[in-house]
Design a protein around this motif. Sequence first.
Motif, PDB file in Angstrom:
ATOM      1  N   ASP A   1       0.829  -1.205   0.000  1.00 36.22           N
ATOM      2  CA  ASP A   1       0.000   0.000   0.000  1.00 36.22           C
ATOM      3  C   ASP A   1       0.864   1.255   0.000  1.00 36.22           C
TER       4      ASP A   1
ATOM      5  N   ASP B   1      -1.654  -2.101  -4.326  1.00 36.26           N
ATOM      6  CA  ASP B   1      -1.843  -0.654  -4.203  1.00 36.26           C
ATOM      7  C   ASP B   1      -0.473   0.031  -4.222  1.00 36.26           C
TER       8      ASP B   1
ATOM      9  N   GLY C   1      -3.113  -4.447  -6.576  1.00 38.97           N
ATOM     10  CA  GLY C   1      -4.248  -4.230  -5.688  1.00 38.97           C
ATOM     11  C   GLY C   1      -5.334  -3.480  -6.418  1.00 38.97           C
ATOM     12  N   ASN C   2      -6.337  -3.024  -5.691  1.00 39.64           N
ATOM     13  CA  ASN C   2      -7.487  -2.398  -6.339  1.00 39.64           C
ATOM     14  C   ASN C   2      -7.168  -1.025  -6.930  1.00 39.64           C
TER      15      ASN C   2
ATOM     16  N   SER D   1      -7.242  -8.678  -7.647  1.00 37.93           N
ATOM     17  CA  SER D   1      -7.823  -7.420  -8.105  1.00 37.93           C
ATOM     18  C   SER D   1      -8.950  -7.655  -9.107  1.00 37.93           C
TER      19      SER D   1
ATOM     20  N   SER E   1     -13.229  -1.973  -6.039  1.00 42.53           N
ATOM     21  CA  SER E   1     -12.423  -1.937  -4.818  1.00 42.53           C
ATOM     22  C   SER E   1     -12.335  -3.283  -4.125  1.00 42.53           C
TER      23      SER E   1
ATOM     24  N   HIS F   1      -3.472  -9.325  -2.317  1.00 37.90           N
ATOM     25  CA  HIS F   1      -3.717  -7.948  -1.849  1.00 37.90           C
ATOM     26  C   HIS F   1      -4.843  -7.951  -0.822  1.00 37.90           C
ATOM     27  N   HIS F   2      -6.006  -8.434  -1.200  1.00 40.99           N
ATOM     28  CA  HIS F   2      -7.152  -8.447  -0.285  1.00 40.99           C
ATOM     29  C   HIS F   2      -7.012  -9.618   0.689  1.00 40.99           C
TER      30      HIS F   2
ATOM     31  N   HIS G   1      -3.753  -4.186   1.733  1.00 36.99           N
ATOM     32  CA  HIS G   1      -5.095  -3.619   1.653  1.00 36.99           C
ATOM     33  C   HIS G   1      -5.562  -2.936   2.937  1.00 36.99           C
TER      34      HIS G   1
END
Length: 270
Positions: free
Chosen positions: A9, A52, A81-82, A127, A132, A161-162, A200
């Motif tokens: 991030d 991110d 990531g998103n 992603s 999101s 990521h998530h 995330h």
Amino acid sequence: MAIIAQLSDIHLAAGRDGVVDDASGPVRALRTAVSSLLSLPARPDAVVLTGDLADGGRPAEYERLHALLSPLPMAVYPLPGNHDDRDALRAAFRDHPAVAATGGEPQAPVQYAVDVAGTRLVCCDTSVPGKSHGSMDEGRLAWLDRTLAEMPDTPTIVATHHPPYPIGIRFVDDMRFTDAAAFADIIARHRQVVRVVSGHVHRGTVGSLAGTVGTTCPSTYRQLFLDMTRPGRAALTGEPAGFAVHLVADGTATTHFVPTGNYRPLMQVE
């Protein structure tokens, strides 16, 4: 023993002129994170970037990211990531063979597996372009199952990521990994997975997952306010930035959360 550092991030952002300002907060924070990582007495074998990485998914953001990471002498493995754009990320890291090999089609998932000092690192793409929340469709889940089946006796870290477990902060859980149960079913079938590491959340957390442990990594830039009330506030704090370090030895994993900055020993204790 394998030592894998995790940065997450980063949110490098280009301005309206398309240029990343080197005086901006995310750039200064990343420089501090890189310096802190390099000051560790035991240097990591690799670094995984759990999404991110850019704020707007612009090519200039990834190009500057790549340059800012160039002082790192070890391999760096990114995943989206998103906030990221798969193709722009892939283009900036085209010198990484594993990343470049994922680009068969436009916006193809950035997912691959590499060896790091006898530990396998499996980078998953959760992603969903333009959204999101996170998800892994049937194709990506099947890829993960096949990839883990290839080396059942090698200790493995799976990176996303998530996070595939609930965090307890409404703002984050609204952008959750929507098919985490199917992901967890795969992890449960492959007992060599010693850790699932995610980003995330902009905080360090630890959760249980399918017989193993999941962790999330602090952001190198800003941390999310810990508000577990409902609905709670979606806010950032002035808490220290940080990163994670994962050690894998004898088939087990240990995770350390490290604040960025210069924290030298104060005294000898033995």
